[in-house]
Scaffold this motif. Sequence first.
Motif, mmCIF file in Angstrom:
data_model
loop_
_atom_site.group_PDB
_atom_site.id
_atom_site.type_symbol
_atom_site.label_atom_id
_atom_site.label_comp_id
_atom_site.label_asym_id
_atom_site.label_seq_id
_atom_site.Cartn_x
_atom_site.Cartn_y
_atom_site.Cartn_z
ATOM 1 N N THR A 165 56.903 57.946 133.348
ATOM 2 C CA THR A 165 57.628 57.117 133.634
ATOM 3 C C THR A 165 58.558 56.606 132.552
ATOM 4 N N CYS A 166 58.076 55.988 131.739
ATOM 5 C CA CYS A 166 58.875 55.898 130.559
ATOM 6 C C CYS A 166 59.957 56.963 129.734
ATOM 7 N N PRO A 167 61.123 56.815 130.000
ATOM 8 C CA PRO A 167 61.956 57.441 129.427
ATOM 9 C C PRO A 167 62.093 58.178 128.139
ATOM 10 N N ALA A 168 61.655 57.908 126.980
ATOM 11 C CA ALA A 168 60.688 58.151 126.203
ATOM 12 C C ALA A 168 59.639 59.476 126.013
ATOM 13 N N HIS A 169 59.327 58.701 126.607
ATOM 14 C CA HIS A 169 57.518 59.642 126.462
ATOM 15 C C HIS A 169 56.594 58.368 125.165
ATOM 16 N N GLU A 216 56.971 57.839 116.673
ATOM 17 C CA GLU A 216 57.382 59.274 116.626
ATOM 18 C C GLU A 216 58.340 58.950 118.258
ATOM 19 N N THR A 217 57.978 58.008 118.812
ATOM 20 C CA THR A 217 59.199 58.338 119.933
ATOM 21 C C THR A 217 60.232 57.396 120.083
ATOM 22 N N ASN A 218 60.294 56.347 119.435
ATOM 23 C CA ASN A 218 61.381 55.257 120.127
ATOM 24 C C ASN A 218 60.778 54.753 118.012
ATOM 25 N N PRO A 219 62.609 54.839 117.879
ATOM 26 C CA PRO A 219 62.726 53.851 116.782
ATOM 27 C C PRO A 219 63.596 52.098 116.846
ATOM 28 N N VAL A 262 67.537 56.095 124.474
ATOM 29 C CA VAL A 262 66.391 56.099 122.828
ATOM 30 C C VAL A 262 66.313 57.528 123.606
ATOM 31 N N ALA A 263 66.236 57.948 125.044
ATOM 32 C CA ALA A 263 65.337 58.941 125.716
ATOM 33 C C ALA A 263 66.872 60.168 125.268
ATOM 34 N N ASP A 264 67.801 59.788 125.513
ATOM 35 C CA ASP A 264 68.981 60.421 125.070
ATOM 36 C C ASP A 264 69.458 60.723 123.927
ATOM 37 N N GLY A 265 69.310 60.026 123.387
ATOM 38 C CA GLY A 265 69.370 60.373 121.696
ATOM 39 C C GLY A 265 68.491 60.849 121.025
ATOM 40 N N HIS A 266 67.111 61.359 121.249
ATOM 41 C CA HIS A 266 65.594 62.087 121.201
ATOM 42 C C HIS A 266 66.369 63.421 121.491
ATOM 43 N N ARG A 267 66.969 63.164 122.974
ATOM 44 C CA ARG A 267 66.844 64.780 123.783
ATOM 45 C C ARG A 267 68.764 65.044 122.933
ATOM 46 N N ALA A 268 69.301 64.342 122.562
ATOM 47 C CA ALA A 268 70.621 65.066 121.930
ATOM 48 C C ALA A 268 70.312 66.049 120.368
ATOM 49 N N ALA A 269 69.504 64.713 119.576
ATOM 50 C CA ALA A 269 69.315 65.108 117.811
ATOM 51 C C ALA A 269 68.244 66.714 119.013
ATOM 52 N N ARG A 270 67.233 66.265 119.792
ATOM 53 C CA ARG A 270 67.160 67.660 119.592
ATOM 54 C C ARG A 270 68.173 69.192 119.651
ATOM 55 N N THR A 271 68.323 69.094 120.500
ATOM 56 C CA THR A 271 69.150 69.751 120.729
ATOM 57 C C THR A 271 70.744 69.582 119.979
ATOM 58 N N VAL A 272 70.679 69.319 118.797
ATOM 59 C CA VAL A 272 71.552 69.730 117.770
ATOM 60 C C VAL A 272 71.110 70.349 116.903
#
Lengths: 599, 229, 176, 392, 302
Positions: free
Chosen positions: A191-195, A219-222, A578-588
């Motif tokens: 459920t946590c968007p940032a898992h 690991e998952t959230n700064p 935050v979750a989006d940020g992670h995802r964007a960073a990963r995609t980048v």
Amino acid sequence: MSLREVLTPFSVWKRVLDAPVSIADPFSREASEHYRGFHKNDMETCIGCGTCEAICQNGAIDMVPVEGQNTEKGDSGLRPMIDYGRCCWCALCVDICMTGSLTMSNEYTWVDSDPDAFRFIPGLNEPWKDKQAGYKRENGRVLSGTTRSPMGELHANERIDNFNEICVGYTREEAILEADRCVECGLCVATCPAHMSIPDYIAAVRDQDYDRGLQLLYETNPFSEVCGRICTHKCETSCAAVHEGDAIAIRWLKRHIVDNVPLERRVELIGAPKPATGKSVAIIGAGPGGLTAAYDLAREGVKVTVYEALPKPGGMMRYGIPEYRLPYDALDRDIAVIEAMGVTIKCATVVGVDVQMEDLRQSHDAVILAIGLQMGRGTRIPGSEGAGVERAVDLLRRITAGDPTVPVPETAVVIGGGNVAFDIARSMARLQKIKYGRVGLTLTALEDRAHFLADKEELVEGDEEGVLILDSRGPQEVMRDPSGQVTGLRTWAVTSIFDAEGRFAPAYDESDEQIHQGALVIEAIGQMADTSLLGDALTEKLEWNRGRIKIDSEMRTSEPWLFAAGDAVKGPDVINAVADGHRAARTVMEAIAQGEVVQ
Amino acid sequence: MKDIDETFRKIDATVPLREELRPRTVTTPDGQEITIEPLKDYFCEAAPKVHPKAYFQIVENFYNWARSNSLWILGFGTGCGAIEMRPLMTPRFDAYRYGVQWRPTPRQANLLIISGYLSVKTLKRAIRAYEQMQGPKYVIGLGSCTINGGMYWDSYNTIKRLDDYLPVDLYIAGCMPRPEALLHGFIELKKLIRAGKAEGTNRYAENFASYKAAQKSVIKDWDMPDYNW
Amino acid sequence: MMRDLHALLTPRHALGPLEIRRENLAFVTLPASNLRGFLTELRDTQGFSHLVLLTAVDWLEEGQFQLTYMMNNRARDLTLGVRVMLDRTTAQMDSIHDLWPTAATYQRELKEMFGITFPGSPRLDEEFILEGWTDLPPYRRDFDSLAYSQQTYAERPGRVTHDPREYMKSKLYPGG
Amino acid sequence: MFSFQPDRSEYPQPGLDGKLEIDLETGKYLKLWHGPNHPGITGNMSVELTVCGDEVVEGKTHVGYLHRGFEKLMERRTFIQVFPIVCRVCVPEPDFNEYCYAAAVEELAGIEVPELATWMRTLILEMGRFNSYMMFLGGIGGALGLGITGQWMTYVRDLMLDRFEELTGARIYHMFILPGGVRGHLPEGFAARMEEVLQTAETYLADVDKVMFANSVFQLRTKGIGVIEPALFEPYGVTGPNARAGGVAKDVRKDSPYLVYDQLDFEVATGMDSDIFTRAKVRRADIQTSIDLIRQILKKMPKDGPVMAKLPNVLHWKIPRGETYIKGECSRGEYGYYLVTDGSGYPRRINVRGPSYTHAMALLEHLIPGTNISDVAALMVSLHTYPPEIER
Amino acid sequence: MSSFHWVQIPYALLTLFIVLNYGLIMTAVVQKIAARVGGRHGIPFWQNYIDLVKNFAQRSKITHGVMFYLGPVFRLAGGVGLLLFVPTIYGSTWAQNFSFAGDLVLALYFVFFGTLGMALGAGESGHPHAAIGVSRGLAQVTMAELPLALAVYAIAVQYHTLNITEIVAAQQGGLFHWTLFTNPLATVAAMFAFVGTMMRPPFDVVLAPQEIPIGPPTEYHSAYLALMQTNRAIFPVAKTVIYMNLFFGGASSWGEFAIKVFALYMVSAFIGVVHPRFRVEQSIRFFMKWGVPVGVLAILMV
């Protein structure tokens, strides 16, 4: 050996005349009402948390997927399968069951010549499925706590005249007690968007190993300071404990971890980023989404520059959320850690004005757009144009910035029932208290109290602080006196908000009309993004989706070099950003690695 | 099952053997010297014969009917389940009225109830008792521990699958099963016998090698007095 | 009461500090060589004539076996746990079967299950509980029961389980 | 009349180490195994007898047939997970294990048990004692060929099991006494139904008195047989009814009252002759005590209240380092749990002190030489031993 | 009477058949009655038949040697023999079997014959429990038969004959002509022997499952056991017939036979249900103390 002794034993022959005491039909004999017989499981109530499996000392329970049970938030879609070649009918699984779905019937006969037949999923089609009798635990759960450790808070009287943080944070004892209630099922993680690895960091609290806890958080959230305070904590809605008690205070425990690790130690624990790769990325917007992406990319050795239009970084976390909920120094600590990773944040740098989009594209390997929702929406009701009507986000930003021109009238009305509405209402209430010594604030919302969009605590605390919260009121007109001065808000009672098709179409009871006095009306009904910085050419080039930049699931826009994240493309809350940020960073990172980004 | 650890310690073969388990030379009564390896020599490897059914099916059916209505249980309580046998022998449940009786010697019994878990030491006796019984003989696994180890699934001293070591006709789930369940088991067993499906005796004879191999893999010391069950 | 006793006997038997668990139960540690004299005195002059149990605890991490002799004085309702720490590698202790014949059984069990030997104790080397045991003494902490069981006794195959967290990840956000 | 006593001087004499050297080759002696598959043995154990004529010259108890390695299994289960497994240590009277374990854990974890729960525990323990004695009375009759007592007593026990069932939800392994309290309240109308059972039990017990204790054949078989000298009590760790039959009123319920025994009114039954008959008689008297106690408890216990203390989340329950010993008086003598914790979520060591451990091993082996083969079963039954608590 | 006719053979077989069925059913009924005291239903009254068929139908059997095989045969021969030489129904033309002048002596021999045969067979089974059972059994049966022998001697003196038929004939003519009333002491002595040999408590230590499971028949199984079961149906009835004939006026019809045998048989059950068992030396002492003196007294009285 007297004669009497010889004869006495024979006297028991009298029993030969008694009818036999045997049970006439032992095959259909019911076991007692509370007999611990074969298991039953209410498939719909069960959430597949696996706590039964965890407590079973026989290793008798497997969690298996079951047809018809979908995996969704708060329900793993797994159901217990019990091996009656292992079970000992101790009913600990029933006692610990988080939802009360697992029970026992008083059925007890199972004979089979196939030893592999003794495995079954209760709740599917066992013959005793509908039997009522059987073991149920008495009066609530005994094996794990049901009530949450209360959070220490400032009393309403202590907090109403200042912007001091309300929550004081858990003490160690409270935190351990609260962490102890967690059953480590892990349903919350999905459920946590940032898992975030919630069960693991709660375990760290339990073990008093804050260092490990902090490492898990990062690991998952700064933004643990931030999320530990103002996260919308959707995780707590899918907490297994919520079914028969209070959800675990996941948010507070997160905050408790960061509270117990000093800033310097955090950087040390996270460790240095990877060596520089020579790549660089520009990020527009120093909100949660942008900074998270910045953090991730910096950890990977990418040179990151963040452009922020406002004088300080943090975006809505700083300018949208009142200080009493999120003190600025807490936010600063989170940002300090991100900066310590080598991220450059250029504040007061407006893209489109101080620096052009095209320049960013030229000078960096990729650009991430994380601009958030900075503009408030208007109600467009009669009288809402002009002075005396403000948008919540604008006001909040001005309050944060310390703008002396913020209007603080003796009475004010807020339209809206979300968190932003409460933020502005309660901020305004504080200002009124400071200025006039009393609160004169009315909050009107379309929803009834049970369906407010804001967190429950907001309602409670708003009530405590003297905000008059009116539910099911639809705004009709901002009343103005002949001079144009705002005098109040006219509302009708709401009978329904959505029509039969589920579209937004509020219906009103016109006979129930009220006028709420107020020299200021604040609209807090939603925000939108300000995309003017893109420039016309780019705006033209990009694909849009109902007013938002269209992105794919990996945060790519239709332009290969441009990525978007945060509130501007997804919903408005920090943890999603935050979750989006992670995802964007990963995609980048992937894109950079594949050389996809063509300059 | 979260518990299972794949990286466990392998059994340590360097632990010295107990004195009585080591190979030794003994002198027989008639003066011969023979070498005995206790870990190998003491089990009976003479395979039992497969006994055919009666030639005429109608006779076999009649026999099976008689067998089903005359279940003589060996009074050997191998585990906790034995405690629920007493109620069966006594007024409350009175299994005698269903043609079920108890015999104290395996020679006369035709039904072996493994009443629960079997420690290796008891397994040895249970196998001995089973082999002493005369066919057709039946085995009921009573309780969950005979099915898949039950609550002793991680014990170093109990077997988990009874059917590896003896041909089991029927299992009764429970820990422990109630007498009623056991009675129900008898009824089911009777049905099996009447249907001619309870041929565990011949199954044991046919697959003797594999049964013995499984037994040997867990029973290390086969030494036992000749007449001890 | 327990304290008086402890004070009285400490000088003679080099007793460690008294750990009081509750009013009528306490524990005390003493050197192995003093045990016999101490137990004899407890039995003969202090009324602790009932040997409740004798057992061992394996402190693997500390390389020691703890032997606990639980002594009971029925008249005064006192129980004293007498602890002796043994080196795990030698694992040898004096037998007390001549003080309490029933101790021989305990010592036989300890020999079999922990590998602690008590020279001179009757039938010490006879098998007690196990039969044909070829592995480590099973009560030692370094003997892994589950591992032994998995290697020795076949299990019914075909069981699979899923961790809800991992399963939900695979279903809902396989990419992370 | 004839003398049936053989000339004992010809029997082998034990050596200095207490071992007998018996030469079976002479044909004078015969090895005879009582058990494990033998109706004359109590449970799955065996006694290896060396006989000369009808007289036993040596007996060795062999146990381990029921060994499941409980003490090892407990070490790899969490504190709550140990709870279902402890009761399996003793099949006929499982509740004592639950109580001792729960009390040990509560003491080390510092948990206070609600008052009603202690009353319920006492009730359960007395019911269990009653059942265990029923097994005994049936067994001692059976061992001497008087099957009828076994029939009646098992029936009465069954009635009591029905009460157990409605109270605890299970017949044999009740798993009712959780650390922290008990699992439930008394069902509606329980006391009345219990009274019915007790009254039925009393009529049957009156018949047992007639057919067994007043029976001259029974007396012939049991009086003066299997005498334990009171001097042996301490060296051999004899407790419970076995000691009480020898005039020593050892009873933990009185000596060191636990639960609510100090609020109950009862006398400890004793006898003087210390033979099989007296031991049976003492237990018969103890049954009456149990019946009275059950009535008293049902009358005196609080009517309502909580039965469970607040436990920490049992999934990660850790108990600080410590050790304790909890004892109680079960039907066979002093039953105790020695619990050692090391601060982790698992017990470091649990040792179960069952009275059978001393009774069936050292004591029985001491008593057997010199008895008639036919008396071995009765002697063993009269010590009231249950093998699972010897080997666990 | 004393001359032999071929027709006696089918007649005797018919008697045997009736007695076998009677025995099977009656022992079951007695078991049911004993079970009633315990509050049970007990076995169905046809259970013995099923058991018999089952045991014959067992597919496998093993042997420990010739004597082991012959044991049950001897035992059955003892039972059948006993029956065949005892006139079953007084006055019946066909149920006289092979009764002859000295049949009482032969009958006493047959009572013992089976036990001896059994002893040899069980002895060879190699099981120590069987061996102990045999030694106990021989000692006890010998001792228990002693009062019977004395009683028989007493009535032989009383009636001046060793022919059972004649003894029965002498008792006809009403209840008070029974030996029970004409020579009560001999009857009592004989009843000691009767109870002592019926293998019920308190005199069943030979077969005691608790003490030596279950004595001589320990190793017997399958068809051997079936043979022994057959004997167990015939032999006690035959033995009871002797007692009935000698002391209770015999039976002049099958109905009377059924009732008297049942009543006599119940005596042992009546005692057995409510008593534990004697040790073997205790039962020997019991017979020495009570049975033998009464027997001797009976002879003296005559």
